[in-house]
Design a protein around this motif. Structure first.
Motif, PDB file in Angstrom:
ATOM      1  N   LYS A 138       0.692  -1.282   0.006  1.00 15.85           N
ATOM      2  CA  LYS A 138       0.026  -0.012   0.105  1.00 15.85           C
ATOM      3  C   LYS A 138       0.855   1.240  -0.048  1.00 15.85           C
ATOM      4  O   LYS A 138       0.508   2.099  -0.700  1.00 15.85           O
TER       5      LYS A 138
ATOM      6  N   VAL B  52       2.477   1.462  -3.466  1.00 19.53           N
ATOM      7  CA  VAL B  52       1.107   2.061  -4.631  1.00 19.53           C
ATOM      8  C   VAL B  52       0.752   3.554  -4.096  1.00 19.53           C
ATOM      9  O   VAL B  52       0.852   4.259  -5.131  1.00 19.53           O
ATOM     10  N   THR B  53       0.869   3.986  -2.924  1.00 24.72           N
ATOM     11  CA  THR B  53       0.425   5.274  -2.657  1.00 24.72           C
ATOM     12  C   THR B  53       1.578   6.311  -3.334  1.00 24.72           C
ATOM     13  O   THR B  53       1.432   7.318  -3.862  1.00 24.72           O
TER      14      THR B  53
ATOM     15  N   LYS C 116       1.776   6.580  -7.649  1.00 25.07           N
ATOM     16  CA  LYS C 116       0.435   6.558  -8.121  1.00 25.07           C
ATOM     17  C   LYS C 116       0.421   6.464  -9.564  1.00 25.07           C
ATOM     18  O   LYS C 116       1.228   6.913 -10.410  1.00 25.07           O
TER      19      LYS C 116
ATOM     20  N   SER D  38      -6.154   5.477 -12.625  1.00 26.18           N
ATOM     21  CA  SER D  38      -7.157   4.600 -12.813  1.00 26.18           C
ATOM     22  C   SER D  38      -7.569   4.297 -14.147  1.00 26.18           C
ATOM     23  O   SER D  38      -7.783   5.387 -14.816  1.00 26.18           O
TER      24      SER D  38
ATOM     25  N   HIS E 242       1.852  -2.619 -13.534  1.00 26.58           N
ATOM     26  CA  HIS E 242       2.972  -1.774 -12.870  1.00 26.58           C
ATOM     27  C   HIS E 242       3.794  -2.901 -12.167  1.00 26.58           C
ATOM     28  O   HIS E 242       3.142  -3.472 -11.136  1.00 26.58           O
TER      29      HIS E 242
ATOM     30  N   TYR F  76       0.812  -4.772 -10.338  1.00 23.17           N
ATOM     31  CA  TYR F  76      -0.459  -4.030  -9.709  1.00 23.17           C
ATOM     32  C   TYR F  76      -1.074  -2.980 -10.733  1.00 23.17           C
ATOM     33  O   TYR F  76      -0.293  -2.580 -11.759  1.00 23.17           O
ATOM     34  N   ALA F  77      -2.352  -2.672 -10.644  1.00 19.33           N
ATOM     35  CA  ALA F  77      -2.990  -1.780 -11.607  1.00 19.33           C
ATOM     36  C   ALA F  77      -3.951  -1.177 -10.861  1.00 19.33           C
ATOM     37  O   ALA F  77      -4.664  -1.443  -9.722  1.00 19.33           O
ATOM     38  N   VAL F  78      -4.629   0.144 -11.206  1.00 18.32           N
ATOM     39  CA  VAL F  78      -5.618   0.476 -10.672  1.00 18.32           C
ATOM     40  C   VAL F  78      -6.797   0.624 -11.625  1.00 18.32           C
ATOM     41  O   VAL F  78      -6.627   1.223 -12.612  1.00 18.32           O
TER      42      VAL F  78
ATOM     43  N   LYS G 142     -10.049   0.976  -7.901  1.00 14.40           N
ATOM     44  CA  LYS G 142      -9.539  -0.118  -7.019  1.00 14.40           C
ATOM     45  C   LYS G 142      -7.989  -0.401  -7.401  1.00 14.40           C
ATOM     46  O   LYS G 142      -7.762  -0.727  -8.772  1.00 14.40           O
ATOM     47  N   THR G 143      -7.135  -0.551  -6.468  1.00 17.45           N
ATOM     48  CA  THR G 143      -5.959  -1.105  -6.601  1.00 17.45           C
ATOM     49  C   THR G 143      -5.863  -2.657  -6.634  1.00 17.45           C
ATOM     50  O   THR G 143      -6.245  -3.128  -5.519  1.00 17.45           O
TER      51      THR G 143
END
Length: 101
Positions: free
Chosen positions: A37, A40-41, A44, A47, A68, A79-81, A85-86
């Protein structure tokens, strides 16, 4: 007849085992989720919306969604948004394995 029954039961057990293995959910340890988290924060990404996709574990992201890298030790997922939603994604199959809350 007995041999046929044994073969049928064996085949059923193998099929059930394969289905159970593919349906396993990925468990992310709370401390690992916290680190992810934070990453990811800090990193950024925008989305993206994918029409007709329900963002949930098991959903497959289309090739149009950029995955990513999570530059955190011991994390093999990307990960992706998507739709705000992540999600963590298995890069080979593009399946969502975890939705980060």
């Amino acid at each position: 007849m007995k041999q046929l029954m044994i073969s049928a039961v064996s085949a059923l057990m193998l099929t059930a085992g394969a289905i159970a293995a593919s349906a396993q959910t990925v468990v992310i340890a709370p401390e690992q989720e916290t680190v992810i988290k934070e990453y990811v924060t800090k990193h950024k990404v925008e989305s993206v919306d994918v029409p007709d996709l329900t963002v949930s574990v098991g959903a497959t992201l289309p090739e149009t969604v950029e995955l990513h890298t999570v530059d955190v030790p011991d994390v093999k997922y990307r990960y992706a948004v998507v739709s705000g939603k992540t999600v963590l994604v298995e890069p080979d199959t593009r399946k969502v394995v975890h939705v980060i809350n």
